[in-house]
Design an enzyme around this catalytic site. Structure first.
Site, mmCIF file in Angstrom:
data_model
loop_
_atom_site.group_PDB
_atom_site.id
_atom_site.type_symbol
_atom_site.label_atom_id
_atom_site.label_comp_id
_atom_site.label_asym_id
_atom_site.label_seq_id
_atom_site.Cartn_x
_atom_site.Cartn_y
_atom_site.Cartn_z
ATOM 1 N N SER A 22 18.568 0.406 -26.115
ATOM 2 C CA SER A 22 18.883 1.826 -26.218
ATOM 3 C C SER A 22 19.927 2.020 -27.309
ATOM 4 O O SER A 22 20.805 1.178 -27.497
ATOM 5 C CB SER A 22 19.424 2.314 -24.877
ATOM 6 O OG SER A 22 20.218 3.468 -25.063
ATOM 7 N N TYR A 24 -30.578 15.204 -35.462
ATOM 8 C CA TYR A 24 -29.222 15.076 -36.002
ATOM 9 C C TYR A 24 -28.581 16.447 -36.174
ATOM 10 O O TYR A 24 -29.232 17.418 -36.570
ATOM 11 C CB TYR A 24 -29.249 14.354 -37.363
ATOM 12 C CG TYR A 24 -27.869 14.267 -37.991
ATOM 13 C CD1 TYR A 24 -26.991 13.269 -37.612
ATOM 14 C CD2 TYR A 24 -27.427 15.209 -38.918
ATOM 15 C CE1 TYR A 24 -25.707 13.194 -38.153
ATOM 16 C CE2 TYR A 24 -26.153 15.149 -39.464
ATOM 17 C CZ TYR A 24 -25.302 14.136 -39.073
ATOM 18 O OH TYR A 24 -24.039 14.075 -39.602
ATOM 19 N N THR A 49 0.894 -1.167 0.000
ATOM 20 C CA THR A 49 0.000 0.000 0.000
ATOM 21 C C THR A 49 0.928 1.212 0.000
ATOM 22 O O THR A 49 2.022 1.148 0.588
ATOM 23 C CB THR A 49 -0.912 0.057 1.242
ATOM 24 O OG1 THR A 49 -0.092 0.202 2.402
ATOM 25 C CG2 THR A 49 -1.768 -1.194 1.377
ATOM 26 N N HIS A 50 0.529 2.268 -0.655
ATOM 27 C CA HIS A 50 1.390 3.458 -0.784
ATOM 28 C C HIS A 50 2.753 3.106 -1.379
ATOM 29 O O HIS A 50 3.745 3.773 -1.106
ATOM 30 C CB HIS A 50 1.595 4.156 0.565
ATOM 31 C CG HIS A 50 0.354 4.263 1.395
ATOM 32 N ND1 HIS A 50 -0.520 5.302 1.286
ATOM 33 C CD2 HIS A 50 -0.161 3.410 2.321
ATOM 34 C CE1 HIS A 50 -1.524 5.125 2.131
ATOM 35 N NE2 HIS A 50 -1.343 3.969 2.765
ATOM 36 N N GLN A 55 -20.879 13.880 -36.900
ATOM 37 C CA GLN A 55 -19.942 13.211 -37.802
ATOM 38 C C GLN A 55 -18.596 12.966 -37.106
ATOM 39 O O GLN A 55 -17.841 12.087 -37.494
ATOM 40 C CB GLN A 55 -19.742 14.069 -39.066
ATOM 41 C CG GLN A 55 -18.790 13.502 -40.078
ATOM 42 C CD GLN A 55 -18.966 14.156 -41.440
ATOM 43 O OE1 GLN A 55 -19.931 13.896 -42.149
ATOM 44 N NE2 GLN A 55 -18.044 15.028 -41.814
HETATM 45 N N1 ARG Z 1 -21.388 11.610 -42.776
HETATM 46 C C1 ARG Z 1 -22.491 11.893 -41.899
HETATM 47 C C2 ARG Z 1 -22.108 11.529 -40.471
HETATM 48 O O1 ARG Z 1 -21.190 10.801 -40.289
HETATM 49 C C3 ARG Z 1 -23.675 11.078 -42.301
HETATM 50 C C4 ARG Z 1 -24.954 11.708 -41.958
HETATM 51 C C5 ARG Z 1 -25.128 12.922 -42.765
HETATM 52 N N2 ARG Z 1 -26.394 13.522 -42.565
HETATM 53 C C6 ARG Z 1 -26.647 14.780 -42.981
HETATM 54 N N3 ARG Z 1 -27.795 15.231 -42.717
HETATM 55 N N4 ARG Z 1 -25.719 15.504 -43.546
HETATM 56 O O2 ARG Z 1 -22.720 11.990 -39.531
#
Ligand code: ARG
Length: 460
Positions: free
Chosen positions: A278, A318, A156-157, A323
């Site tokens: 080395s 989204y 420990t430690h 991405q």
């Molecule tokens: N290349 C995009 C990603 O990886 C795919 C989805 C694109 N969708 C869009 N509405 N531009 O997220």
């Protein structure tokens, strides 16, 4: 009109700088296989439900199979102009089979397509990392089986604390890896929902058979909310978190290996095959594999923080920000998939310096707790016994002795309760064997743990 697939409402081409900046094909090309498998399932379902003709469906499927074969053969080059893997595949398909190819994207968006691809990638990634964890657990269990009685100091430690065995110490890591397998299983379960049919965000007007696609692709279920399905990357976070914890475990083991291979510890001698030299110091043999595994943990932590930050504050559904999920995902996977087999190989080929471990366990008063327990067995309250042994240790330090170097007369000066049987009671073996509770270092307790782990490894 722009030549882009989405070019209808555009009057000018994308600036070359903007197109390069926007494109993800350089990294999402890696999703080609799962993307095509997903498209095949989608096309089959479109045909089966009569949304497109059976003839078009078959043309699409055989076209996609041809593209996959050509990609596997290295005969396809992707174009930055087509942005990402989804549009590259669709462009190739249309070039090859004509108008039928333009029907593939019916009832689908790249938003649900990429969600599907990522989930398919995750299912495989969880399985392959679990297999690598299990392999390492097997290596640890094998070494432990050979070293149930190999005494070493436990710390420990980073100060010597009590004696244990190499088996007990290494099986601690097997237990961590068992939990890692559970975490990868949880991440897999989170990924195991089929998102296609969510469309861009508000699903689709076509009567898609989502369950058919799920079944064809081996998913257990479908996602129940289209907005969440295209906006969700929780399963990727679960996966990278599981990678980060596993990498953290490997970094701790790596650190111990680095320490143990120093002249100061001398507990392990790594194979030349897993060491490096080395360029200037001829005597050196460095534990570089362990150091690299130790440092790569930081990359995986970075991947986790990167994706958490990508997702933070994103409004539904989204957003293009998402991405950026893929490089973190791929990097976490690649890093761990590289580290685990190196760790397995390094341990499998290492030599354990049992004499040094035993000698180290004999120094540093590792049996002091047992000396106190001895006095407790003779009737002294523990707190008083602790005090007596504390004074004994001080005396030993002042006289350069170990506890078991003391004569009975010296021991009796501190407590009349000491008698001849103390020497056997404080042997390293006796101290380890007395710790026979489940989870302890006694030979039987560790054997039970090895059996448990082997039982886990025997399950599919
Ligand atoms: N290349 C995009 C990603 O990886 C795919 C989805 C694109 N969708 C869009 N509405 N531009 O997220």
């Amino acid at each position: 009109m722009s030549k882009k697939m989405w070019g209808g409402r555009f009057t000018t081409e994308t600036d070359a700088l903007a197109a390069g900046f926007h494109s993800s094909i350089s990294f999402d090309c890696r999703l080609a296989r799962v993307d095509i498998m997903g498209s095949i399932a989608h096309a089959r379902m479109l045909g089966k439900t009569g949304i497109i003709s059976a003839e078009d469906s078959e043309k699409i499927i055989s076209g996609l199979k041809g593209i996959l074969a050509d990609i596997d053969a290295g005969a396809v080059s992707f174009s930055e102009q087509d942005e990402d893997i989804h549009m590259n595949v669709e462009r190739l398909l249309t070039e090859r089979i004509g108008d039928a190819g333009k029907r593939l994207h019916t009832g689908r968006s790249r938003n649900d397509q990429v969600a599907l691809d990522v989930r398919m990638f995750l299912l495989e990634a969880c399985d392959s990392l679990t297999a690598l964890c299990r392999e390492l657990m097997g290596v640890l269990a094998d070494i432990a089986s050979d070293n149930l009685s190999t005494i070493m100091p436990a710390y420990t430690h980073l100060q010597k604390a009590q004696p244990t065995t190499l088996a007990h110490h290494l099986m601690a890591y097997a237990e961590m890896l068992r939990r890692d397998c559970v975490r990868f299983g949880n991440a897999r379960a989170a990924a195991n929902m089929m998102p296609l049919g969510s469309g861009a965000l508000c699903a689709t007007t076509y009567p898609l058979d989502r369950h058919m696609v799920a079944q064809e692709l081996g998913f257990d279920d479908i996602t129940p909310n289209s907005m969440d399905a295209v906006a969700d990357r929780d399963c990727v976070l679960d996966f990278i978190y599981a990678c980060a914890v596993c990498a953290m475990h490997l970094s701790r083991l790596s650190e111990e290996i680095v320490l143990w291979s120093t002249g100061e510890f001398g507990f392990i001698s790594l194979s030349d095959a897993y060491s490096t030299g080395s360029s200037i110091m001829p005597q050196k043999k460095n534990p570089d594999m362990a150091a690299l595994i130790r440092v790569k943990t930081g990359r995986v932590y970075g991947d986790l923080i990167a994706l958490l930050t990508v997702m933070k504050g994103l409004p539904l559904a989204y957003n293009k920000d998402m991405q950026e999920d893929k490089e973190a995902l791929f990097d976490a996977y690649d890093t761990l998939a590289a580290c685990l087999p190196v760790m397995s190989g390094m341990l499998r080929t290492a030599e354990w310096r049992k004499d040094n471990m035993r000698a180290a366990a004999g120094r540093g008063f590792t049996t002091a707790t047992d000396a106190a327990d001895y006095l407790v067995r003779k009737g002294l309250p523990f707190r008083a016994a602790h005090e007596v042994v504390g004074r004994l240790v001080l005396y030993c330090e002042q006289h350069g002795k170990a506890l078991t170097d003391l004569s009975l007369a010296e021991l009796k000066q501190m407590s009349e309760l000491f008698s001849e049987d103390v020497y056997d009671a404080l042997s390293l073996e006796a101290c380890v064997q007395r710790r026979a509770v489940p989870g302890g270092p006694s030979v039987q307790s560790v054997q039970n743990h090895i059996d448990l782990i082997r039982g886990f490894l025997a399950q599919k």
